[in-house]
Scaffold this active site. Structure first.
Site, short mmCIF file in Angstrom:
data_model
loop_
_atom_site.label_atom_id
_atom_site.label_comp_id
_atom_site.label_asym_id
_atom_site.label_seq_id
_atom_site.Cartn_x
_atom_site.Cartn_y
_atom_site.Cartn_z
N PRO A 1 0.82 -1.21 0.00
CA PRO A 1 0.00 0.00 0.00
C PRO A 1 0.86 1.27 0.00
O PRO A 1 1.89 1.31 0.68
CB PRO A 1 -0.82 -0.11 1.29
CG PRO A 1 -0.16 -1.15 2.11
CD PRO A 1 0.64 -2.02 1.21
N ALA B 1 1.71 3.92 3.46
CA ALA B 1 1.45 3.18 4.70
C ALA B 1 2.70 3.06 5.58
O ALA B 1 2.65 2.46 6.64
CB ALA B 1 0.90 1.79 4.39
N GLY B 2 3.82 3.61 5.10
CA GLY B 2 5.05 3.51 5.88
C GLY B 2 5.73 2.16 5.70
O GLY B 2 6.57 1.76 6.50
N GLY C 1 7.31 1.25 2.78
CA GLY C 1 8.36 1.30 1.77
C GLY C 1 7.89 0.97 0.36
O GLY C 1 8.65 0.36 -0.41
N SER C 2 6.68 1.40 0.03
CA SER C 2 6.14 1.08 -1.30
C SER C 2 7.04 1.57 -2.44
O SER C 2 7.34 0.83 -3.37
CB SER C 2 4.73 1.71 -1.40
OG SER C 2 4.38 1.90 -2.72
N SER C 3 7.49 2.82 -2.36
CA SER C 3 8.24 3.36 -3.50
C SER C 3 9.59 2.65 -3.64
O SER C 3 10.04 2.39 -4.76
CB SER C 3 8.42 4.87 -3.37
OG SER C 3 9.10 5.18 -2.20
N ALA C 4 10.23 2.31 -2.53
CA ALA C 4 11.52 1.61 -2.63
C ALA C 4 11.32 0.21 -3.21
O ALA C 4 12.10 -0.24 -4.06
CB ALA C 4 12.19 1.51 -1.25
N ALA C 5 10.25 -0.48 -2.78
CA ALA C 5 10.01 -1.84 -3.29
C ALA C 5 9.77 -1.81 -4.79
O ALA C 5 10.29 -2.65 -5.54
CB ALA C 5 8.82 -2.47 -2.56
N ASP D 1 14.91 2.23 3.47
CA ASP D 1 13.86 1.49 2.75
C ASP D 1 14.47 0.67 1.61
O ASP D 1 14.18 -0.52 1.46
CB ASP D 1 12.83 2.46 2.15
CG ASP D 1 11.94 3.09 3.21
OD1 ASP D 1 12.31 3.04 4.39
OD2 ASP D 1 10.89 3.64 2.84
#
Ligand code: PMV
Length: 329
Positions: free
Chosen positions: A109, A112-113, A115-119, A160
């Protein structure tokens, strides 16, 4: 309607790359100011990027932007990080920025904290390399993912992208990189999402402003968070998992004093403690997003997950980090 690369929808993709979400156990915000942080991968949530062979310039197909990304000027701010990382990855491979569409499929998500953008950035670099039969070195992966994160967020600490790329529990210090942690005992956690997207950039700026206006006290709090991260590393290394509960509680107090919690996160933390959790704290940037709760075992994970759902959590995940026996295993 999903992405369709060709008129012939049966044409298979060239390649794909994946990366997990991350969970910060200790040290968020303090890590931006040079103190250590402890983070784990959260493989239940994964970002995948699928590389398709398509005619014309390099394209992105994602929830935030769909269109050509070969020219910097054509790319909106929301997709600039991924676009920069994609072009740089191709340049490192000696390939032109055309003939590919990169499709983002992520169940991490956003906001949500976790790490979506890093993943997504790590998955994208892996997909591009895989499209040419290659695997990026860890160093290349970290450089490219950090480049994407910097473009997207300004001054990320790098925790992240390291947690997502390395895929193992780490202790991370900005400028010194990540140390893989050995865990003699498994770790049972519950992550609960407040359902309100967090505002990491705002929260990071608020801490920086506080550091200017109330410098001595703020520095002491950041130092204390760094000490708590070191204590988590020691406790985990000694197999004293239950000892990290009070460390979580202390960290949540410091983070709240720094102004990065909010009433919703405080209420979830209180509900976790009321339900008997050994410790609970916000995780990630804060001001929305998620909390992380320590459980003793799988049965307690279930009990806490139910209690947090009743207390209003939008989603809950049971996260079990297995033992890690050897460095780098
Ligand atoms: O909210 P997230 O998942 O982007 O985590 C942010 C962690 C911070 O320490 C607040 C920022 C950083 O760059 O490390």
């Amino acid at each position: 309607m999903g992405f369709q690369a060709n008129a012939d929808a049966s044409a298979p993709p060239l390649a794909q790359g994946s990366a997990p979400a991350k969970l910060i156990l200790m040290g968020e915000h303090a890590v931006v100011h040079g103190f250590p942080a402890v983070a784990l991968p959260m493989p239940a949530l994964e970002a995948t990027v699928v590389a398709w062979q398509t005619p014309g310039p390099l394209r992105l197909h994602s929830p935030v932007f769909t269109g050509p990304i070969a020219e910097a000027a054509a790319v909106p701010a929301s997709a600039r990080g991924l676009a920069v990382a994609a072009r740089q990855a191709l340049a490192m491979l000696g390939r032109p920025a055309d003939g590919l569409t990169l499709e983002v499929r992520s169940d991490v998500p956003m906001g949500a904290g976790l790490g979506s953008s890093a993943a997504v950035a790590v998955a994208l670099v892996r997909a591009i390399y895989a499209a040419f039969g290659r695997t990026p070195t860890e160093e290349a992966l970290l450089v490219l993912a950090h480049r994407a994160e910097t473009e997207a967020h300004g001054t990320p600490s790098g925790v992240d992208s390291h947690a997502s790329a390395i895929g193992q529990p780490i202790c991370y210090v900005q400028g010194h990189g990540a140390r893989r942690l050995v865990l003699p005992k498994p770790l049972h956690l519950v992550v609960a999402d407040s359902g309100r997207p967090g505002h990491t950039g705002e929260a990071v700026s608020a801490v920086a402003a506080r550091l200017r206006s109330d410098s001595t006290r703020t520095r002491e709090r950041l130092e204390r968070l760094g000490q708590l991260a070191e204590a988590v590393v020691r406790s985990l290394g000694a197999g004293q998992v239950e000892a990290i509960g009070p460390l979580f509680d202390a960290a949540h107090g410091e983070l709240a004093e720094l102004g990065v919690s909010d009433a919703g996160l405080d209420a979830l933390v209180a509900a976790a403690r009321l339900a008997g959790a050994r410790g609970a704290k916000l995780t990630g940037g804060g001001r929305g997003g998620c909390i992380v709760v320590l459980a003793t075992d799988a049965a307690e994970q279930d009990r806490l997950a139910i209690a947090l759902t009743k207390a209003g959590a939008a989603r809950v995940w049971r996260v079990t980090q297995p033992q890690v026996k050897d460095m780098g295993s």
